[in-house]
Design an enzyme around this catalytic site. Structure first.
Site, mmCIF file in Angstrom:
data_model
loop_
_atom_site.group_PDB
_atom_site.id
_atom_site.type_symbol
_atom_site.label_atom_id
_atom_site.label_comp_id
_atom_site.label_asym_id
_atom_site.label_seq_id
_atom_site.Cartn_x
_atom_site.Cartn_y
_atom_site.Cartn_z
ATOM 1 N N TRP A 185 -3.411 -5.692 -3.546
ATOM 2 C CA TRP A 185 -4.080 -4.135 -3.532
ATOM 3 C C TRP A 185 -5.568 -4.650 -3.249
ATOM 4 C CZ3 TRP A 185 -2.118 -1.598 -8.430
ATOM 5 C CH2 TRP A 185 -2.453 -2.325 -9.727
ATOM 6 N N ASP A 194 0.148 -10.036 9.558
ATOM 7 C CA ASP A 194 -0.406 -8.745 9.348
ATOM 8 C C ASP A 194 -0.523 -7.921 10.563
ATOM 9 O OD1 ASP A 194 -1.538 -6.793 7.535
ATOM 10 O OD2 ASP A 194 -2.189 -8.077 6.347
ATOM 11 N N TYR A 212 0.646 -1.194 -0.878
ATOM 12 C CA TYR A 212 0.385 -2.384 -0.728
ATOM 13 C C TYR A 212 1.318 -3.292 -0.844
ATOM 14 C CZ TYR A 212 -2.963 0.735 -3.431
ATOM 15 O OH TYR A 212 -3.674 1.750 -3.656
#
Length: 480
Positions: A185, A280, A171
């Site tokens: 998380w 991301d 994470y």
């Protein structure tokens, strides 16, 4: 013998021409990440940055960024072996009678050999301190609009507050100051579940961040193993030999003894702060969202640690190759629950959680939908937003073959299933709400009369054997 640590892995990568060393000074602020992305997009090697500005610690990137590198690290070429080992263990009968027990000893010894082994010390305990700071590590900032520096390949160790089953998950963590970071998380992850249980009990949860280790343990921390399976045991199953563990100094957790660095501390589920944005693996910045805070209480590390990291962004980058190994290794487990499944693929361009293709040996009407529903009920596959089911004659790894099946065997109205208000990946940029969206299933199998297909099934165009054999026998004469 399995590869024991990052140093041995670096040597093996270099020996196989899969690593380059960069001796020029580089900056952990944006520069290293851009170099790593360019190398990944051009199918380049792993990179060891030996001269990082303001730090005396080298940085290893792209270590798992090709199938060859993963084959080296995990010491196998057929990754379905991992899933087969787990499947075999679940099928193992408990022997009765002395003779049967003796006959079973070889199988039982294989199982026990995979269990972790506790040690009093190890390479990661060479230096220990309670005066720890994130500022001592060359933690990267990867994208210009990231909220700061992020640990991206830290193996986050927790244990279930009630059962004690250990978990490792990857994470991301946004650094706030010298001793605080934000733990991203996501709601569906096991670490977050452990955190929720601790919150309900009014407790903070002991947490360790592991940097480096042997390749099998790093892979195992990313793999979505079946619920209740100890990740340390899974690492041993993967490498066919149990990992060695040591006790942390400031918290009650076991960690791999051959890690490079272990950051000890706790997550306070009640201390929630804004985390992000972060560039991301969807190819978008994930927006600012609330996540709990990790507090650093101590550090264990080697005398000569290597900081292991990864970068994410629009596919295809390093995580795509790790995902492909996960796909292969879990195929036998999918087939345990759904024996009609022939093959399974999660293309990297769909960032794995977005799109999956399944081929089946179809025996009865509606079977494709049965498989879709079953897979949407299996662990992390519950977050997959699109399934395409095809017949066994379709190669799920050839997207052109899949598109052909969709356009020749699926009718849009009849064969498309939409499910509203279902769990979706937290990172999905298209879902109308965070963690809640819709699913789409496409049944691209050949339909039968029982499924309302009243037409005659058209004959596929295929070359006859006589012509095929003739051309095969004369192929070298054609000069093509």
């Amino acid at each position: 013998m399995p590869i024991e640590d990052i140093h041995e892995f670096i040597s093996e990568l270099e020996r196989n021409g899969e690593l380059k060393r960069v001796k020029t000074e580089v900056d952990s602020n944006l520069e290293i990440a851009e170099i790593m992305r360019r190398e990944m997009y051009s199918n380049g090697p792993a990179v060891l940055f030996e001269n990082v500005k303001d730090y005396d610690m080298p940085v290893l990137g792209n270590a798992f960024g090709s199938m060859k590198r993963l084959e080296i690290g995990l010491e196998m070429t057929d990754f379905t072996e991992i899933g087969k080992r787990i499947a075999d263990m679940t099928k193992m009968d408990v022997p009765s009678g002395l003779l049967n027990k003796i006959k079973k000893l070889p199988e039982l010894s294989k199982m026990t050999a995979s269990f972790p082994k506790s040690e009093s010390d190890g390479p990661v305990t060479e230096i220990t301190s309670t005066d720890a700071s994130f500022e001592d590590l060359p933690i990267l900032k990867s994208w210009p609009n990231d909220a700061g520096r992020f640990i991206t390949l830290g193996l986050v160790a927790t244990k279930h507050p009630e059962t004690g089953v250990r978990n490792l998950g990857v994470y991301r963590m946004q650094i706030v100051d010298k001793t605080h970071a934000l733990m991203h998380w996501q709601k569906h992850k096991r670490g977050a579940h452990h955190g929720d249980i601790s919150k309900d009990r009014g407790e903070k949860i002991p947490t360790a961040i592991i940097i480096g280790g042997d390749p099998a343990t790093i892979f195992s921390s990313i793999a979505p193993v079946p619920e209740g399976l100890d990740k340390y045991l899974f690492a041993g199953i993967t490498r066919k030999e149990g990992i060695k563990t040591v006790k942390c100094k400031t918290i009650d957790l076991d960690v791999p003894a051959n890690a490079e660095i272990v950051l000890e501390g706790y997550v306070d589920p009640a201390d929630i702060r804004d985390e992000g944005p972060f560039g991301d693996h969807t190819g978008y910045y994930t927006p600012v969202e609330p996540y709990p805070t990790f507090t650093l209480t101590g550090i264990m590390r080697r005398k000569d640690p290597v900081y292991v990291t990864t970068v994410v962004g629009k596919p295809i980058l390093e995580d795509a190759y790790i995902g492909k190994v996960i796909e292969r290794s879990f195929l036998p487990l999918v087939q345990m629950f759904h024996p009609e499944v022939v093959d399974f693929s999660m293309p990297a361009a769909g960032w794995f959680q977005g799109f999956a293709i399944i081929s089946i040996k179809k025996r009865y009407p509606g079977q494709a939908k049965k498989v879709m529903m079953g897979l949407w009920g299996m662990g992390q596959l519950s977050l997959t937003k699109m399934f395409v089911v095809v017949d066994e004659d379709i190669n799920v790894h050839d997207i052109n073959d899949v598109i052909w099946a969709i356009t020749t065997r699926a009718d849009a109205a009849r064969d498309t299933t939409i499910i509203n208000n279902a769990p979706t990946d937290t990172l999905d940029p298209a879902s109308p709400l965070v963690n809640l969206g819709s699913k789409m299933g496409i049944d691209a199998t050949q339909k039968t009369k029982e499924e309302g297909y009243d037409r005659e099934i058209q004959q596929q165009v295929k070359v006859d054997n006589k012509t095929r054999n003739l051309v095969d026998s004369k192929w070298s004469d054609y000069g093509l």
